[in-house]
Design a protein around this motif. Sequence first.
Motif, mmCIF file in Angstrom:
data_model
loop_
_atom_site.group_PDB
_atom_site.id
_atom_site.type_symbol
_atom_site.label_atom_id
_atom_site.label_comp_id
_atom_site.label_asym_id
_atom_site.label_seq_id
_atom_site.Cartn_x
_atom_site.Cartn_y
_atom_site.Cartn_z
ATOM 1 N N GLY A 41 0.849 -1.182 0.000
ATOM 2 C CA GLY A 41 0.000 0.000 0.000
ATOM 3 C C GLY A 41 0.884 1.232 0.000
ATOM 4 O O GLY A 41 2.057 1.164 0.366
ATOM 5 N N ILE A 42 0.354 2.371 -0.410
ATOM 6 C CA ILE A 42 1.157 3.591 -0.476
ATOM 7 C C ILE A 42 0.299 4.792 -0.092
ATOM 8 O O ILE A 42 -0.888 4.853 -0.415
ATOM 9 N N THR A 43 0.922 5.729 0.609
ATOM 10 C CA THR A 43 0.294 7.020 0.891
ATOM 11 C C THR A 43 1.298 8.107 0.530
ATOM 12 O O THR A 43 2.508 7.905 0.619
ATOM 13 N N ALA A 44 0.791 9.243 0.107
ATOM 14 C CA ALA A 44 1.638 10.388 -0.228
ATOM 15 C C ALA A 44 0.920 11.640 0.222
ATOM 16 O O ALA A 44 -0.287 11.770 0.062
ATOM 17 N N SER A 45 1.685 12.562 0.812
ATOM 18 C CA SER A 45 1.100 13.816 1.280
ATOM 19 C C SER A 45 2.112 14.937 1.095
ATOM 20 O O SER A 45 3.322 14.704 1.096
ATOM 21 N N VAL A 55 6.290 10.243 1.278
ATOM 22 C CA VAL A 55 5.760 8.985 0.755
ATOM 23 C C VAL A 55 6.017 7.891 1.785
ATOM 24 O O VAL A 55 7.123 7.777 2.317
ATOM 25 N N ASP A 58 3.137 0.647 3.000
ATOM 26 C CA ASP A 58 2.669 -0.288 4.011
ATOM 27 C C ASP A 58 2.828 -1.676 3.401
ATOM 28 O O ASP A 58 2.357 -1.929 2.281
ATOM 29 N N GLU A 102 9.648 4.740 4.453
ATOM 30 C CA GLU A 102 9.231 6.136 4.259
ATOM 31 C C GLU A 102 10.360 6.948 3.652
ATOM 32 O O GLU A 102 11.528 6.679 3.881
ATOM 33 N N THR A 133 -0.990 6.081 -5.905
ATOM 34 C CA THR A 133 -1.835 7.114 -5.322
ATOM 35 C C THR A 133 -1.514 8.421 -6.039
ATOM 36 O O THR A 133 -0.612 8.471 -6.870
ATOM 37 N N THR A 134 -2.248 9.462 -5.718
ATOM 38 C CA THR A 134 -1.926 10.782 -6.255
ATOM 39 C C THR A 134 -1.785 11.751 -5.096
ATOM 40 O O THR A 134 -2.322 11.532 -4.004
ATOM 41 N N VAL A 135 -1.039 12.809 -5.339
ATOM 42 C CA VAL A 135 -0.884 13.880 -4.368
ATOM 43 C C VAL A 135 -0.982 15.191 -5.139
ATOM 44 O O VAL A 135 -0.506 15.284 -6.272
#
Length: 171
Positions: A41-45, A55, A58, A102, A133-135
């Motif tokens: 999984g990935i998150t970006a903010s 970035v 998970d 990260e 994902t997109t940011v």
Amino acid sequence: ASATGNYDFELHHEGTEDHGHEGDESCKTEVPAGVPTPRLGITASPGGMPGEVHVAIDLENFVLVAIDQENVAPAPAGTTLESGHWHLFIDGVEEAMYEAPETTVMVGTAGEHEIMASLADVEHCTYGITAMTTVTLEEGPGVEAGMEMEMEMEMEEEEGVILGAVEVYPR
């Protein structure tokens, strides 16, 4: 060679790191039968500075291991999980590989950006397991910071590493 002299062999770094397998269809790996399939999984903010993106990935059923040019740290003893590292892509362009879950990177422009992670083994071959994902960045790094980033990239490309030399004495 017909010109007498001492000639250096010099390596120049240009662009992102290339492990020799990107786009190589033969360098794909599979999870062995009986081994749990990794999940990514990935998150970006947006980060704290203009143009900065934080970035985080998970992972399940996958062990990140340290890789350097000479050595590969083995997966922890007793694990049956696959191991390796992950590659980060921004807007379809590979930025780098990571051994930690990260990172913070700089993106040159404001707007929406596609952020993708891809799992790879210790030989840099892809498992074909990706997350996207997109940011959206309200502002880029600014004119001054953008020019500084360009200058740093140009300097990196221009700097070379002397690998060796050959002396030529034609007969």
